[in-house]
Design a protein around this motif. Structure first.
Motif, mmCIF file in Angstrom:
data_model
loop_
_atom_site.group_PDB
_atom_site.id
_atom_site.type_symbol
_atom_site.label_atom_id
_atom_site.label_comp_id
_atom_site.label_asym_id
_atom_site.label_seq_id
_atom_site.Cartn_x
_atom_site.Cartn_y
_atom_site.Cartn_z
ATOM 1 N N ILE A 76 -7.799 10.171 12.903
ATOM 2 C CA ILE A 76 -8.446 9.657 11.703
ATOM 3 C C ILE A 76 -7.483 8.748 10.959
ATOM 4 C CG2 ILE A 76 -9.847 11.752 11.512
ATOM 5 C CD1 ILE A 76 -8.158 12.450 8.998
ATOM 6 N N THR A 77 -8.032 7.713 10.323
ATOM 7 C CA THR A 77 -7.239 6.797 9.505
ATOM 8 C C THR A 77 -7.819 6.769 8.098
ATOM 9 O OG1 THR A 77 -6.634 5.406 11.390
ATOM 10 C CG2 THR A 77 -6.453 4.426 9.205
ATOM 11 N N VAL A 78 -7.004 7.198 7.128
ATOM 12 C CA VAL A 78 -7.391 7.193 5.721
ATOM 13 C C VAL A 78 -6.448 6.272 4.971
ATOM 14 C CG1 VAL A 78 -7.592 8.562 3.606
ATOM 15 C CG2 VAL A 78 -8.326 9.530 5.801
ATOM 16 N N GLY A 133 2.570 0.851 1.951
ATOM 17 C CA GLY A 133 2.425 -0.596 2.108
ATOM 18 C C GLY A 133 1.303 -1.032 3.016
ATOM 19 N N PHE A 134 0.798 -0.136 3.847
ATOM 20 C CA PHE A 134 -0.325 -0.460 4.726
ATOM 21 C C PHE A 134 -1.631 -0.234 3.963
ATOM 22 C CE2 PHE A 134 2.903 -0.272 7.825
ATOM 23 C CZ PHE A 134 2.445 -0.856 8.992
ATOM 24 N N PRO A 135 -2.718 -1.006 4.282
ATOM 25 C CA PRO A 135 -2.832 -1.911 5.422
ATOM 26 C C PRO A 135 -2.503 -3.368 5.142
ATOM 27 C CG PRO A 135 -4.979 -1.561 4.473
ATOM 28 C CD PRO A 135 -4.021 -0.730 3.676
ATOM 29 N N HIS A 136 -2.230 -3.733 3.870
ATOM 30 C CA HIS A 136 -2.102 -5.156 3.547
ATOM 31 C C HIS A 136 -0.776 -5.501 2.888
ATOM 32 C CE1 HIS A 136 -6.179 -5.664 4.828
ATOM 33 N NE2 HIS A 136 -6.700 -4.973 3.832
ATOM 34 N N SER A 137 0.286 -4.758 3.208
ATOM 35 C CA SER A 137 1.638 -5.056 2.709
ATOM 36 C C SER A 137 1.682 -5.120 1.190
ATOM 37 C CB SER A 137 2.155 -6.382 3.307
ATOM 38 O OG SER A 137 2.193 -6.309 4.710
ATOM 39 N N ARG A 138 1.043 -4.126 0.558
ATOM 40 C CA ARG A 138 1.026 -4.067 -0.902
ATOM 41 C C ARG A 138 1.691 -2.784 -1.378
ATOM 42 N NH1 ARG A 138 -4.930 -5.824 -2.980
ATOM 43 N NH2 ARG A 138 -4.317 -4.230 -4.485
ATOM 44 N N ASP A 139 2.342 -2.864 -2.545
ATOM 45 C CA ASP A 139 3.056 -1.713 -3.083
ATOM 46 C C ASP A 139 2.129 -0.610 -3.580
ATOM 47 O OD1 ASP A 139 5.476 -2.961 -2.610
ATOM 48 O OD2 ASP A 139 5.650 -3.770 -4.647
ATOM 49 N N ASP A 140 0.854 -0.930 -3.742
ATOM 50 C CA ASP A 140 -0.084 0.063 -4.270
ATOM 51 C C ASP A 140 -0.961 0.670 -3.174
ATOM 52 O OD1 ASP A 140 -1.543 -2.213 -3.739
ATOM 53 O OD2 ASP A 140 -2.560 -2.295 -5.698
ATOM 54 N N GLN A 141 -0.544 0.550 -1.908
ATOM 55 C CA GLN A 141 -1.334 1.065 -0.791
ATOM 56 C C GLN A 141 -0.497 1.941 0.124
ATOM 57 O OE1 GLN A 141 -2.860 -2.469 1.161
ATOM 58 N NE2 GLN A 141 -4.478 -2.758 -0.359
ATOM 59 N N CYS A 190 -8.247 5.571 -4.910
ATOM 60 C CA CYS A 190 -9.314 5.703 -3.923
ATOM 61 C C CYS A 190 -8.691 6.094 -2.591
ATOM 62 C CB CYS A 190 -10.048 4.377 -3.718
ATOM 63 S SG CYS A 190 -11.202 3.924 -5.001
ATOM 64 N N LEU A 191 -9.390 6.943 -1.844
ATOM 65 C CA LEU A 191 -8.995 7.261 -0.481
ATOM 66 C C LEU A 191 -10.186 6.955 0.415
ATOM 67 C CD1 LEU A 191 -7.696 9.833 -2.426
ATOM 68 C CD2 LEU A 191 -6.311 9.843 -0.351
ATOM 69 N N VAL A 192 -9.971 6.109 1.409
ATOM 70 C CA VAL A 192 -11.063 5.579 2.228
ATOM 71 C C VAL A 192 -10.850 5.977 3.691
ATOM 72 C CG1 VAL A 192 -12.319 3.511 2.924
ATOM 73 C CG2 VAL A 192 -11.269 3.613 0.649
ATOM 74 N N VAL A 235 -8.938 -1.760 0.626
ATOM 75 C CA VAL A 235 -8.262 -1.222 1.798
ATOM 76 C C VAL A 235 -9.074 -1.169 3.090
ATOM 77 C CG1 VAL A 235 -6.483 0.089 0.619
ATOM 78 C CG2 VAL A 235 -8.728 1.122 0.951
ATOM 79 N N PRO A 236 -10.413 -1.155 3.075
ATOM 80 C CA PRO A 236 -11.101 -1.097 4.366
ATOM 81 C C PRO A 236 -10.738 -2.283 5.253
ATOM 82 C CG PRO A 236 -12.623 -0.561 2.608
ATOM 83 C CD PRO A 236 -11.363 -1.057 1.962
ATOM 84 N N VAL A 237 -10.433 -1.997 6.508
ATOM 85 C CA VAL A 237 -10.066 -3.043 7.460
ATOM 86 C C VAL A 237 -10.809 -2.811 8.755
ATOM 87 C CG1 VAL A 237 -7.790 -3.449 6.478
ATOM 88 C CG2 VAL A 237 -8.067 -1.709 8.228
ATOM 89 N N ARG A 238 -10.866 -3.814 9.574
ATOM 90 C CA ARG A 238 -11.470 -3.705 10.901
ATOM 91 C C ARG A 238 -10.450 -4.088 11.959
ATOM 92 N NH1 ARG A 238 -16.230 -0.802 10.613
ATOM 93 N NH2 ARG A 238 -17.348 -1.430 8.754
#
Length: 250
Positions: A76-78, A133-141, A190-192, A235-238
């Motif tokens: 699973i990926t959250v 930092g994942f998924p978009h190289s941001r400090d808030d992820q 949020c957790l996705v 954060v949702p990615v494909r």
């Protein structure tokens, strides 16, 4: 140079198409605190940040659109999106940081019964990964990836239309309150649940089944501390696709 660059990308695309890839299936993803989508769980974490004891259980569940046999594992990926500009100390759960060791994964649903339990606590391989930092190289992820496997001679059949428990992410409470507090437990987020992979026996075709479709009403999203200020759509990615590769050389 542009021609050579384009040629290299075409080779890369061809290579990707010939690599083993997860086969996308119809199905639905659900994420709740404390129990699965059919149980008494909540979409919002409540009563939090008051103790150093115990853990908060983030429970993922899923359905498939058609029956899948020979299932021996799951991934699973959250993805986590803070409502503030950076992860607080409380959400720094990677090795060597304030709350190192406070993220675990479990396939034990022996105390829950609202959804079907495919694992029966028979896991022979369990792992959890935390990537700030994942998924978009941001400090808030941050990204959380949990895996669970059972013995191949215990392979399961996942029936279409049944809601199954996937995995449980256990977010521990250690270092929440004084005297050894890591600040920022109340940081809204949020957790996705972005994807679930069902892993099948090595002779199965395909060996991986990918589920990415949210359940109704964004059922793949849970929030922490009401999620105030957090952009759940950040954060949702494909998975990479041919269309994205082509954009590199347009």
């Amino acid at each position: 140079m542009r021609t050579r660059f384009r040629a290299c990308l075409l080779v890369l695309a061809a290579t990707l198409f010939h690599l083993p890839q997860a086969y996308a299936f119809d199905g639905q993803l659900f994420l709740n605190w404390d129990d699965c989508a059919l149980g008494s769980g909540s979409r919002d974490a409540v009563g939090i940040c008051q103790t150093n004891d115990g853990a908060n259980a983030l429970v993922s569940s899923f359905t498939v659109g058609q029956t899948v046999d020979n299932v021996i594992g799951i991934e699973i990926t959250v993805d986590f999106q803070s409502g503030q500009g950076a992860l607080s100390d409380w959400w720094q759960m990677q090795e060597g940081h304030c709350r190192d060791g406070q993220l675990r994964v479990s396939g034990d649903f022996s105390n829950e019964s609202a959804c079907a339990d495919p694992w029966r606590n028979l896991g022979s391989g369990v792992a959890i990964f935390y990537y700030p930092g994942f998924p978009h190289s941001r400090d808030d992820q941050a990204r959380m990836v949990g895996t669970y496997a059972i013995r191949s001679d215990s392979a399961r059949v996942i029936a279409a239309g049944t809601v199954y428990y996937a995995l449980k992410l256990l977010i521990g409470n250690q270092h929440t309150v004084v005297p050894d507090q890591c600040a920022g437990c109340q940081q809204a987020a949020c957790l996705v649940l972005n994807s679930i992979k069902l892993l099948r026996g090595p002779k199965s075709v395909p060996t991986e089944i990918l589920l990415e479709t949210p359940g109704p009403l964004a059922a793949n999203i849970a929030v922490w501390s009401h999620g105030t200020g957090a952009d759940c759509a950040a954060v949702p990615v494909r998975a990479s696709s041919w269309g994205r590769i082509k954009q590199l050389y347009r």
